[in-house]
Design an enzyme around this catalytic site. Structure first.
Site, short mmCIF file in Angstrom:
data_model
loop_
_atom_site.label_atom_id
_atom_site.label_comp_id
_atom_site.label_asym_id
_atom_site.label_seq_id
_atom_site.Cartn_x
_atom_site.Cartn_y
_atom_site.Cartn_z
N ARG A 193 9.93 114.06 18.98
CA ARG A 193 10.78 114.37 17.95
C ARG A 193 10.54 115.58 17.17
O ARG A 193 11.38 116.31 17.20
CB ARG A 193 11.06 113.20 16.89
CG ARG A 193 11.40 111.68 17.22
CD ARG A 193 12.96 111.63 18.00
NE ARG A 193 13.15 112.56 19.22
CZ ARG A 193 12.64 111.93 20.25
NH1 ARG A 193 12.08 110.71 20.39
NH2 ARG A 193 12.95 112.60 21.48
N ASP A 199 15.06 115.76 9.69
CA ASP A 199 14.79 117.23 10.07
C ASP A 199 14.82 117.95 8.96
O ASP A 199 15.11 117.89 7.83
CB ASP A 199 15.92 117.59 11.24
CG ASP A 199 17.34 117.77 10.92
OD1 ASP A 199 17.52 118.30 9.85
OD2 ASP A 199 18.28 116.61 11.33
N HIS A 207 15.02 109.65 3.71
CA HIS A 207 14.10 108.95 4.84
C HIS A 207 13.05 109.52 5.40
O HIS A 207 12.55 109.55 6.25
CB HIS A 207 14.96 108.54 6.01
CG HIS A 207 16.13 107.47 5.72
ND1 HIS A 207 17.23 107.22 6.34
CD2 HIS A 207 16.31 106.79 4.57
CE1 HIS A 207 18.12 106.46 5.85
NE2 HIS A 207 17.34 106.09 4.58
N THR A 220 27.72 110.34 8.99
CA THR A 220 26.72 109.34 8.85
C THR A 220 27.77 107.93 9.20
O THR A 220 28.83 107.84 8.91
CB THR A 220 26.11 109.18 7.56
OG1 THR A 220 25.59 107.80 7.20
CG2 THR A 220 27.25 109.48 6.41
#
Ligand code: APR
Length: 225
Positions: free
Chosen positions: A55, A88, A103, A169
């Site tokens: 990732r 990110d 998160h 979302t």
């Protein structure tokens, strides 16, 4: 005017990063609990580290898109807080200066001995990469079942905002999905998502489209206030 922007995986989809729930609950071919839970890490730490290494490498190859850039550009006119569920750094690279990561962050790692010992990390992370206390480093990611320490700050931002913009979302993961309940009753809420989980009401205006199309429309509307 204060604006809180709550973003999820959908805002980064057009940059080339996959969302979580658009592919049968699999995340890049993995069961989410296998790669994003403390139990998964205990069972197979190598797999989990490798997953986040992939990732991280992928993140370093993609760029912010027009939605990230548009949200950064309104800082000139408004007091903007980005509250993102994404790990990110595309909001930061687009130029947003106030970004709260609910998160965690893919480009950081932390000690398994001291959770406050957090390091910047752009390389692969391996078993045997230790902190200064000789404990294994782990991704600085909030996994399922773990506390979300930034939620209190996010609530405070939402409470004092006149406008809330929600982008990309599924609103399925708490406590992030519950943030909207803290919005001032006078505030106006915008929701941009091609498959929206909210419907339009007096207070909520839904744009059923992709982030790069919908976010500039929301901004046009806000600027005309
Ligand atoms: N533009 C805007 N929204 C999009 C786009 C796009 N181009 N493409 C997809 N979407 C929307 C989908 O319709 C969906 O509603 O993005 C949303 C993505 O939902 P999820 O995959 O559930 O992502 P998210 O809501 O960010 O997940 C929350 O769950 O797995 C955990 O911790 C992880 O932060 C993540 C959290």
């Amino acid at each position: 005017m204060r604006i809180s922007v709550l973003t999820g995986a959908g805002i980064s989809a057009e940059s080339g990063l996959k969302t979580f729930r658009d592919s049968n609950g699999l995340w890049e071919g993995h069961d989410v609990m296998e790669v994003a839970s403390p139990q998964g890490f205990a069972q197979n730490p190598e797999l989990v580290l490798d997953f986040y290494n992939q990732r991280r490498r992928q993140l370093l190859e993609v760029e912010p898109n027009a939605a990230h850039l548009a949200l950064a550009s309104i800082e000139k006119s408004f007091d903007v807080s980005i509250i993102t569920q994404n790990v990110d750094d595309l909001h930061e690279r687009a130029g947003s200066t106030e970004v709260l990561h609910l998160h965690g962050e893919l480009l950081k790692v932390r000690s398994t001995y001291d959770e406050n010992l957090i390091l910047d990390w752009r390389e692969d992370l391996h078993l045997g990469d230790f902190c200064e206390h000789n404990s294994q480093l782990r991704p600085h990611i909030v996994w399922f079942g773990e506390a979300v320490p930034m939620i209190e700050e996010a609530i405070r931002k939402v409470e004092i905002s006149e406008i809330i913009i929600i982008v990309g979302t599924s609103m399925q993961v708490y406590p992030a999905a519950g943030l909207i309940q803290y919005a001032n009753p006078e505030s106006q809420i915008y929701f941009v998502d091609p498959n929206p989980s909210l419907t339009s009401t007096d207070r909520i205006k839904v744009f059923s489209e992709k982030a790069t199309a919908g976010v500039p429309k929301v901004i046009e509307e806000i600027k005309s206030f």
